[in-house]
Design a protein around this motif. Structure first.
Motif, PDB file in Angstrom:
ATOM      1  N   UNK A   9     -13.941  16.213   5.785  1.00  0.00           N
ATOM      2  CA  UNK A   9     -15.224  16.418   5.116  1.00  0.00           C
ATOM      3  C   UNK A   9     -15.138  16.426   3.611  1.00  0.00           C
ATOM      4  N   UNK A  10     -13.944  16.612   3.059  1.00  0.00           N
ATOM      5  CA  UNK A  10     -13.753  16.572   1.610  1.00  0.00           C
ATOM      6  C   UNK A  10     -13.577  15.161   1.076  1.00  0.00           C
ATOM      7  N   UNK A  11     -13.407  14.182   1.952  1.00  0.00           N
ATOM      8  CA  UNK A  11     -13.188  12.801   1.517  1.00  0.00           C
ATOM      9  C   UNK A  11     -14.530  12.189   1.136  1.00  0.00           C
ATOM     10  N   UNK A  12     -14.714  11.936  -0.142  1.00  0.00           N
ATOM     11  CA  UNK A  12     -15.983  11.420  -0.647  1.00  0.00           C
ATOM     12  C   UNK A  12     -16.062   9.905  -0.553  1.00  0.00           C
ATOM     13  N   UNK A  13     -14.979   9.226  -0.959  1.00  0.00           N
ATOM     14  CA  UNK A  13     -14.996   7.771  -1.097  1.00  0.00           C
ATOM     15  C   UNK A  13     -13.687   7.197  -0.562  1.00  0.00           C
ATOM     16  N   UNK A  14     -13.791   6.046   0.108  1.00  0.00           N
ATOM     17  CA  UNK A  14     -12.622   5.355   0.645  1.00  0.00           C
ATOM     18  C   UNK A  14     -12.740   3.876   0.305  1.00  0.00           C
ATOM     19  N   UNK A  15     -11.682   3.311  -0.256  1.00  0.00           N
ATOM     20  CA  UNK A  15     -11.626   1.877  -0.522  1.00  0.00           C
ATOM     21  C   UNK A  15     -10.436   1.271   0.224  1.00  0.00           C
ATOM     22  N   UNK A  16     -10.655   0.114   0.814  1.00  0.00           N
ATOM     23  CA  UNK A  16      -9.590  -0.641   1.477  1.00  0.00           C
ATOM     24  C   UNK A  16      -9.566  -2.034   0.861  1.00  0.00           C
ATOM     25  N   UNK A  17      -8.455  -2.369   0.227  1.00  0.00           N
ATOM     26  CA  UNK A  17      -8.378  -3.658  -0.448  1.00  0.00           C
ATOM     27  C   UNK A  17      -9.470  -3.836  -1.492  1.00  0.00           C
ATOM     28  N   UNK A  18      -9.824  -2.731  -2.151  1.00  0.00           N
ATOM     29  CA  UNK A  18     -10.856  -2.775  -3.184  1.00  0.00           C
ATOM     30  C   UNK A  18     -12.273  -2.762  -2.671  1.00  0.00           C
ATOM     31  N   UNK A  78       0.843  -1.188   0.000  1.00  0.00           N
ATOM     32  CA  UNK A  78       0.000   0.000   0.000  1.00  0.00           C
ATOM     33  C   UNK A  78       0.883   1.244   0.000  1.00  0.00           C
ATOM     34  N   UNK A  79       0.271   2.425  -0.001  1.00  0.00           N
ATOM     35  CA  UNK A  79       1.011   3.680   0.083  1.00  0.00           C
ATOM     36  C   UNK A  79       1.122   4.441  -1.222  1.00  0.00           C
ATOM     37  N   UNK A  80       0.835   3.806  -2.353  1.00  0.00           N
ATOM     38  CA  UNK A  80       0.868   4.477  -3.651  1.00  0.00           C
ATOM     39  C   UNK A  80      -0.104   3.776  -4.581  1.00  0.00           C
ATOM     40  N   UNK A  81      -0.508   4.482  -5.634  1.00  0.00           N
ATOM     41  CA  UNK A  81      -1.412   3.884  -6.626  1.00  0.00           C
ATOM     42  C   UNK A  81      -0.585   3.156  -7.675  1.00  0.00           C
ATOM     43  N   UNK A  82       0.062   2.091  -7.242  1.00  0.00           N
ATOM     44  CA  UNK A  82       0.953   1.320  -8.111  1.00  0.00           C
ATOM     45  C   UNK A  82       0.295   0.001  -8.485  1.00  0.00           C
ATOM     46  N   UNK A  83       0.295  -0.362  -9.765  1.00  0.00           N
ATOM     47  CA  UNK A  83      -0.233  -1.673 -10.145  1.00  0.00           C
ATOM     48  C   UNK A  83       0.460  -2.783  -9.365  1.00  0.00           C
ATOM     49  N   UNK A  84      -0.351  -3.693  -8.845  1.00  0.00           N
ATOM     50  CA  UNK A  84       0.141  -4.781  -8.015  1.00  0.00           C
ATOM     51  C   UNK A  84      -0.079  -4.554  -6.538  1.00  0.00           C
ATOM     52  N   UNK A  85      -0.239  -3.300  -6.133  1.00  0.00           N
ATOM     53  CA  UNK A  85      -0.504  -3.019  -4.724  1.00  0.00           C
ATOM     54  C   UNK A  85      -1.999  -3.160  -4.429  1.00  0.00           C
ATOM     55  N   UNK A  86      -2.309  -3.285  -3.155  1.00  0.00           N
ATOM     56  CA  UNK A  86      -3.695  -3.341  -2.729  1.00  0.00           C
ATOM     57  C   UNK A  86      -4.407  -2.028  -3.057  1.00  0.00           C
ATOM     58  N   UNK A  87      -5.684  -2.130  -3.357  1.00  0.00           N
ATOM     59  CA  UNK A  87      -6.463  -0.953  -3.749  1.00  0.00           C
ATOM     60  C   UNK A  87      -6.945  -0.208  -2.506  1.00  0.00           C
ATOM     61  N   UNK A  88      -6.006   0.448  -1.841  1.00  0.00           N
ATOM     62  CA  UNK A  88      -6.308   1.323  -0.710  1.00  0.00           C
ATOM     63  C   UNK A  88      -6.233   2.745  -1.228  1.00  0.00           C
ATOM     64  N   UNK A  89      -7.375   3.325  -1.524  1.00  0.00           N
ATOM     65  CA  UNK A  89      -7.354   4.650  -2.142  1.00  0.00           C
ATOM     66  C   UNK A  89      -8.533   5.489  -1.679  1.00  0.00           C
ATOM     67  N   UNK A  90      -8.386   6.796  -1.865  1.00  0.00           N
ATOM     68  CA  UNK A  90      -9.440   7.725  -1.464  1.00  0.00           C
ATOM     69  C   UNK A  90      -9.729   8.696  -2.602  1.00  0.00           C
ATOM     70  N   UNK A  91     -10.938   9.198  -2.608  1.00  0.00           N
ATOM     71  CA  UNK A  91     -11.377  10.213  -3.560  1.00  0.00           C
ATOM     72  C   UNK A  91     -11.706  11.480  -2.783  1.00  0.00           C
ATOM     73  N   UNK A  92     -11.012  12.563  -3.118  1.00  0.00           N
ATOM     74  CA  UNK A  92     -11.205  13.855  -2.453  1.00  0.00           C
ATOM     75  C   UNK A  92     -11.921  14.780  -3.423  1.00  0.00           C
TER      76      UNK A  92
END
Length: 433
Positions: A386-395, A348-362
């Motif tokens: 309050x600006x965080x719209x969407x959160x994914x953990x492991x997809x 995790x920690x970056x939007x790198x192919x192969x990493x877990x899909x832990x990402x946020x939409x601001x």
């Protein structure tokens, strides 16, 4: 946060089986669910590398209290009176609010392990929340565990390793919240570190926060014993020596800064970011304890950037030529550097192919951010939970449209209120005594 990809003005992130499989414009994925991220900043989830999550139900209760009183009470008879259900609800509330603020990975620094039931309650809460977490198992709260202690780390950590943390690909992993030279005798802290390594887990330890801590020169003691390594995270380091930062750098260790609490705690040393950067280290960030500060990493980033520029610009730095600090550096501390400090840099920690899909939409179209010129600057300087719209953990989507999707928040808050009243009554009783 992947230098190979850079920052893309418009692109897709393809997630398959919980992992990022591709990042780029106009990806072809027939039949895939589409999350519309128009006018949003898509970025890695934050990584908090040190939080005493069990204390969440008594948020802000030590805002104007001397830190030494906090230590005497919360890490003394008040913490010793915590029931497993208090640990559970504090941990659950803290983990859910971390997710709400875009933190997808949390190092839960759990030093209220009064019984095995307390440990199970904390692990259950982390699992229920849906967060990716490193459960840093600590010790029971009584003086014999922290004052020149002759007691080894509780053996229950072995049970937890076998029964709760045996699967290599699960969301929850185990670490040791170690006491180190400031709290335990040499044969004890050396034995604890050996135990952690025998169990195949990382260690995280508080060092050098106050003057009475710094006299131990804990990092140097570990160096002299030949046991420094990349599996240790050092927390605070406010009064650690310049040579000690070089020791961490030479052995691949990591650092966690709890910026808001460090600034808000009378008697702590200065945040040593100038000296950390001078040794080539990249620190991680943490919310520390919500009893006296904010837990979200937007706050930590913003305060750290402003503090550093004021500190170095005002001529206070002990480093002859302090390095410049940019918003992307601070964003790295809150994401990729945090993942590395948690031992999860490959996951995790970056939007790198192969990493877990832990990402946020601001939401970049919110009134406090729009129009966005520089996404990293917008996130570091102006964004908030309050600006965080969407959160994914492991997809898996845990927050959508600005709301946590599966949590029973009224039920959690009701139980947290019961716990809060009980713990505050214990605090009042101690002060009355």
């Amino acid at each position: 946060m992947d230098p190979a990809l850079g920052e893309l003005p418009s692109a897709d992130v393809l997630i398959e089986n919980g992992a990022i499989s591709a990042v780029g414009p106009n990806l072809d994925a027939p039949g895939a669910e589409v999350i519309d991220a128009t006018s949003m900043i898509v970025m890695p989830g934050f990584v908090d590398t040190h939080r005493h999550t069990w204390q969440t139900a008594v948020r802000h209760s030590y805002a104007d209290v001397d830190p030494l009183q906090y230590f005497a009470e919360m890490l003394g008879p008040v913490g010793a009176a915590y029931r497993p259900e208090d640990v559970r609800i504090g941990t659950l509330l803290g983990a859910l609010s971390a997710l709400d603020a875009g933190i997808t990975t949390l190092v839960d620094w759990a030093h209220c392990m009064n019984t095995p039931e307390h440990a199970d309650a904390a692990v259950d809460a982390l699992a229920e929340s849906g967060i990716r977490a490193v459960f840093a198992h600590g010790w029971p709260l009584s003086p014999e565990w922290t004052r020149d202690s002759a007691l080894p780390h509780p053996a229950d950590i072995g049970r937890l390793r076998e029964s709760r943390f045996s699967a290599p690909d699960q969301l929850l992993t185990l670490a040791m919240a170690a006491r180190g030279p400031e709290m335990a005798r040499p044969e004890v802290w050396l034995g604890d570190l050996r135990l952690a390594r025998d169990l195949g887990i990382r260690s995280t330890v508080h060092v050098g926060a106050y003057a009475h801590n710094a006299r131990h020169r804990a990092i140097a003691q570990l160096r002299d014993a030949g046991v420094l390594g990349p599996d240790i995270t050092f927390v605070h380091c406010s009064r650690s020596g310049d040579d000690e930062f070089a020791m961490i750098a030479d052995t691949g260790g990591s650092i966690s800064l709890g910026v808001h609490c460090e600034l808000n705690s009378t008697g702590m040393g200065d945040i040593p970011l100038d000296r950390i950067l001078a040794e080539g280290l990249r620190p991680s960030l943490s919310g520390d304890t919500e009893t006296k500060c904010s837990g979200d990493l937007f706050t930590q980033m913003r305060l750290l950037l402003a503090y550093y520029r004021s500190w170095t610009g005002g001529g206070h730095s002990r480093v002859p030529e302090p390095l410049p600090l940019r918003v992307r550096d601070v964003l790295e501390f809150a994401t990729l550097a945090g993942a590395r400090a948690a031992g999860l840099g490959r996951r995790t920690g970056s939007l790198s192919p192969g990493k877990q899909a832990d990402l946020i939409l601001v939401r970049a179209h919110d009134i406090n951010l729009a129009p966005v010129t520089d996404p990293a600057a917008a996130v570091v300087l102006a964004a908030h939970p309050g600006n965080v719209d969407t959160v994914l953990v492991g997809g898996r989507t845990v927050k959508r449209g600005g709301r946590l999707v599966a949590a029973d928040l009224p039920g959690v808050l009701a139980l947290a209120e019961v716990s809060r009243r009980r713990v505050l009554a214990t605090i009042a009783e101690q002060r009355g005594a």
